[in-house]
Design an enzyme around this catalytic site. Structure first.
Site, short mmCIF file in Angstrom:
data_model
loop_
_atom_site.label_atom_id
_atom_site.label_comp_id
_atom_site.label_asym_id
_atom_site.label_seq_id
_atom_site.Cartn_x
_atom_site.Cartn_y
_atom_site.Cartn_z
N ASP A 71 5.34 88.41 49.57
CA ASP A 71 6.31 87.34 49.77
C ASP A 71 5.83 85.99 49.27
O ASP A 71 6.61 85.06 49.14
CB ASP A 71 6.57 87.18 51.27
CG ASP A 71 7.77 87.95 51.73
OD1 ASP A 71 8.61 88.29 50.88
OD2 ASP A 71 7.88 88.20 52.94
C1 GLC Z 1 4.98 83.66 55.10
C2 GLC Z 1 3.93 84.67 55.44
C3 GLC Z 1 4.21 85.98 54.82
C4 GLC Z 1 5.62 86.34 55.13
C5 GLC Z 1 6.56 85.23 54.64
C6 GLC Z 1 8.02 85.56 54.84
O1 GLC Z 1 4.94 83.40 53.75
O2 GLC Z 1 2.67 84.27 55.00
O3 GLC Z 1 3.30 86.94 55.28
O4 GLC Z 1 5.93 87.54 54.52
O5 GLC Z 1 6.26 84.10 55.34
O6 GLC Z 1 8.57 85.02 55.96
C1 GLC Z 2 4.73 90.00 55.75
C2 GLC Z 2 6.17 90.37 55.55
C3 GLC Z 2 6.32 91.47 54.53
C4 GLC Z 2 5.56 91.17 53.28
C5 GLC Z 2 4.11 90.83 53.59
C6 GLC Z 2 3.33 90.40 52.38
O1 GLC Z 2 4.09 91.02 56.43
O2 GLC Z 2 6.78 90.76 56.74
O3 GLC Z 2 7.68 91.68 54.23
O4 GLC Z 2 5.65 92.27 52.44
O5 GLC Z 2 4.07 89.78 54.53
O6 GLC Z 2 3.70 89.15 51.96
#
Ligand code: GLC
Ligand code: GLC
Length: 814
Positions: free
Chosen positions: A487
């Site tokens: 993400d």
């Molecule tokens: C923040 C977190 C990540 C998550 C994203 C989406 O970037 O670090 O882990 O997936 O939020 O909400």
């Molecule tokens: C968080 C989010 C997931 C994403 C991951 C890596 O765990 O929930 O959707 O893939 O971060 O960014």
């Protein structure tokens, strides 16, 4: 250093000192009512949706840590001394403190000056309430005169509003007290038809419902005025902060034991029967009273607990193993499937690290969570798939999240995370392989829940693949959109404004930045859909998916191979990300895992070389790092990934979710020792003895362990709600132990450590119990099977004839 120990026989983790590095929590409930409960009874309860139906109030990130909860105070009426048997919130010294977190229940207790107190907390199946069973024993030589005070603070339902909208909220709190039951009914007069109740099995000496009266001005939960003086104020909340507290007085003879039950529940009334008498403003309690009466009876409570226990016994009984490694056994048999169920139920909504306000059910997350729960709750997995698919858009894209209460896509977050739709294919394939229920593909499912837009689920899968194919970039690789699985790799955002979301602000058109991760995922998904199409007798279509998969794999090898490993992406300028050419972020874990899993680079040495590079550059004793070198500064064209200080989260943290992809990849190329070694590095039970470093619970996975660039290397954060649970379960059970559902039957293809003499497993699959015994006779992974004493060809055990419910499988590894 440890703070307790595992009790595998009772399937519990036993904490023996209350001051754990962080609150070590457990979950109560698995259907509608849920609670988080820490080892000192901190936490809160909610009904279905942790944001919109919060029953009790919790203050995150508070000081002292974790000091809102379900508190019981004991007071010695002769001396005036008071304490909490769960240590918090008084933090008064106690003896023999113990917390047993079990499957869906928690027991916390201690002794003080000869008064033993232990409380068991759980949510019964089929009803919406939490039961607290307090057992008090007087171990003194003389009688004891005690006061018991319960306490919870009600949340005014919407947890977000509750924590912010004080100009309104300080005026709206309302309760009723009738027959010793405290009813919380804020907003019931207007649009709500639900209430909370807090009941006690004993005759009351008093009660309180106004927090600031119970506590007294400027006092905390460690020191409530009512407890100190030994008498409730019988306060009735009007506005401010409604709470519930019962006061029970009792005398215990030497050796005497007494049980007290408290119930904290949620109840809905039919909208046209909210009030009794009709026309009044008094809550109609006729509908809830039978529930309260039932669970105030001790026998019913015992029966409810027994039913809960039996349900877990049955669910875990679906897959049990006996291997030479205790951490493997413990996690596979107990904690990992348990955590998988919690993630299945709650996605990323409510934990000690997720406030229950921010996130609903994630499309990508829940499709992956399902991989670890589909064998435990196939019917619920089926429904979940249909719910997820219904938040897909007609383009094949998907809302990134939906709210569990409304099941509608979340507009604020929107879509365009280009990996999202592909995960649906993986979850459906897993469901089909597990259940054999092909009818799901014909279920008609809407797009964006829009009536009239329904197509068979199968078409949703077709559109998922098409979505990728319609969004290819300059190298024929999938465009990344807002982000892929990572993400925080935001190649189109270019965010330079504080507070902006890195995911939802899109500055670039997004026609250039491409993801090698999505490419690998596409190949995996296209092969799965080809297999499904073939079984639906759509030979031509199946061939097309095969061809698309082959074409994508070729594009990966042509444009996505960096010499020693797979590239991560091309950025918005067409420059490489995750290449030796880069100054930082030269190698990423995700494409190595997913491409090898998808079968890319197996014909030559590339798959192996990619995994060697992972071992040499990314692996640490605490797990495998997301990328190296860490980003030492903010790169506006890479986005959130470079916003984190080096070593944390997506900036070179050990993002545990990705580690099992490497375990699976290693198993696929036959490296059982390496796969299991990686498995143990992040296995929470194997890390128990370094609890002072790991700091999170030793019985569940955390999302992240700080990477080598962080000053706190090895420290875990964000335990419980993470895709790590499902993927580790898949890696160990399906790829290392190698017991894998397929369309044709159960496949037995272990890739286990070379020094294991073998292992045993019991797997219930499509109604048949398989007893699998694996014996190693040579060093390799060549498997030969005999089924009910007869040797068979290949490694898939065919389904037995109708009526046969048990199958014996002997596997020999050479
Ligand atoms: C923040 C977190 C990540 C998550 C994203 C989406 O970037 O670090 O882990 O997936 O939020 O909400
Ligand atoms: C968080 C989010 C997931 C994403 C991951 C890596 O765990 O929930 O959707 O893939 O971060 O960014």
């Amino acid at each position: 250093m440890r703070y307790g120990h595992f009790d595998d026989h009772r399937r519990e983790y036993v904490t023996t000192r209350p001051d754990t590095p962080l609150p070590w929590i457990n979950y109560l409930g698995s259907e509608a009512t849920f609670g988080l409960i820490s080892n000192t009874t901190g936490g809160y309860s909610f009904y279905r949706d942790a944001r919109l139906r919060r029953l009790t109030r919790y203050r995150y990130n508070n000081v002292p840590l974790d000091c809102s909860g379900r508190y019981i105070y004991l007071r010695d009426n002769d001396t005036g001394e008071f304490w909490s048997p769960s240590w918090q919130p008084t933090r008064h010294e106690v003896e023999d403190y113990i917390c047993r977190h079990g499957l869906g229940y928690t027991i916390i207790g201690s002794s003080y000056k000869g008064i033993e107190a232990q409380t068991r907390y759980f949510v019964p199946l089929g009803d919406s309430l939490e039961i607290w069973q307090l057992t008090l024993t007087n171990q003194r030589q003389e009688p004891a005169s005690l006061s018991v005070f319960s306490s919870i603070e009600f949340c005014l339902w919407d947890a977000q509003d509750d924590a912010t909208n004080f100009q309104r909220n300080f005026n709206i709190g309302e309760v009723e007290i009738e027959d010793g039951v405290i009813y919380h009914k804020t907003e019931y007069r207007e649009r709500r038809n639900h209430l909370a109740f807090f009941a006690c099995s004993e005759e009351l000496a008093g009660f309180d419902t106004q927090r600031d009266v119970f506590l007294g001005p400027y006092r905390g939960w460690d020191h409530p005025a009512a407890v100190e003086r030994g008498r409730s104020f019988n306060s009735e909340a009007h506005g401010w902060a409604p709470m519930g507290s019962h006061h029970v007085r009792l005398s215990l003879d030497p050796g005497q034991t007494r049980r007290i039950i408290f119930l904290l529940g949620y109840h809905e009334n039919p909208p046209d029967r909210k009030f009794a008498p009709p026309g009044s403003q008094t809550v109609n309690k006729q509908t809830v009273k039978p529930v309260i009466a039932r669970y105030l009876g001790e026998e019913n409570v015992e029966a409810a607990f027994e039913a809960l226990r039996a349900q877990w016994e049955a669910m875990l009984g679906i897959f049990q193993v006996e291997t030479p490694n205790v951490h493997t056994n413990r996690m596979v048999n107990i904690w990992n499937p348990y955590q998988c169920m919690v993630t299945f139920n709650l996605s990323r909504s409510a934990s000690f690290f997720e406030s229950g306000i921010g996130r609903g059910i994630g499309f990508r997350d829940s499709n992956q969570d399902l991989l670890g729960s589909v064998h435990t709750v196939p019917e619920r997995a089926r429904q979940r798939i249909l719910d997820l698919a219904a938040t897909q858009l007609e383009t094949g894209g998907a809302y990134h999240q939906y709210q569990p209460l409304t099941k509608r896509g979340n507009d604020e977050v929107g879509g365009d995370f280009n990996d999202d739709p592909l995960w649906l294919i993986l979850s459906v394939a897993a469901y089909l392989k597990e259940s054999g229920d092909w009818s799901i593909l014909d279920e008609r499912v809407a797009y964006d829940r829009r009536p009239g837009s329904e197509t068979p689920l199968y078409e949703h899968l077709q559109r998922s693949l098409r979505y990728t194919l319609e969004r290819l970039g300059p190298h024929g690789l999938p465009l990344i959109g807002r982000a892929d699985w990572n993400d925080c790799l935001n190649l189109n955002t270019f965010s330079d404004t504080p507070g902006e979301s890195f995911q939802t602000v899109a500055t670039k058109e997004g026609k250039v930045a491409e993801s090698l991760f999505i490419a690998g995922l596409f190949v995996l998904a296209a092969k799965e859909l080809a297999a499904i199409a073939r079984r639906r007798c759509l030979a031509e279509e199946a061939q097309r998916y095969h061809d698309e998969a082959a074409k994508m794999a070729a594009a990966v090898l042509e444009h996505g191979w960096d010499g020693e490993w797979f590239l991560r992406a091309y950025d918005a300028f067409g420059h490489k990300v995750g290449s030796q050419e880069c100054e930082e972020g030269q190698i990423f874990i995700e494409p190595q895992g997913i491409c090898v899993m998808a079968g890319i680079g197996h014909e030559d040495s590339r798959a192996k070389r990619a995994l060697t590079a992972v071992r040499e550059r990314l692996s640490t004793p605490h797990g495998i790092i997301l990328h190296q070198p860490a980003y030492s500064r903010y790169y506006v064209h890479l986005g959130e990934i470079s916003s984190y200080p080096p070593g944390y989260k997506e900036n070179a943290g050990i993002f545990c979710h990705t580690n099992p992809w490497i375990m699976i990849a290693e198993a696929i190329i036959g490296h059982g020792d390496q796969a299991h070694d990686y498995y143990l590095r992040i296995n929470p039970s194997a890390r128990e003895e370094i609890s002072e470093v790991h700091r999170c619970e030793p019985y569940v996975y955390a999302q992240m362990i700080a990477g080598r660039d962080a000053p706190t290397h090895g420290e875990a954060k964000n335990s419980w709600l993470t895709g790590t649970a499902a993927w580790n379960y898949v890696a160990i059970t399906q790829w290392i132990l190698g017991i894998r559902p397929t369309y044709e039957g159960l496949q037995i293809a272990p890739v286990i450590p070379s020094n294991w003499p073998g292992f045993k497993a019991r797997r219930v699959y499509r109604g048949v119990t398989y007893y699998v015994s694996v014996k190693r006779v040579g060093k390799g992974d060549m498997v030969s099977l005999s089924v009910d004493g007869q040797p068979i060809e290949g490694d898939i055990v065919p389904l037995p004839p109708e009526g046969q419910t048990e199958v014996m499988v002997e596997a020999t590894l050479k």
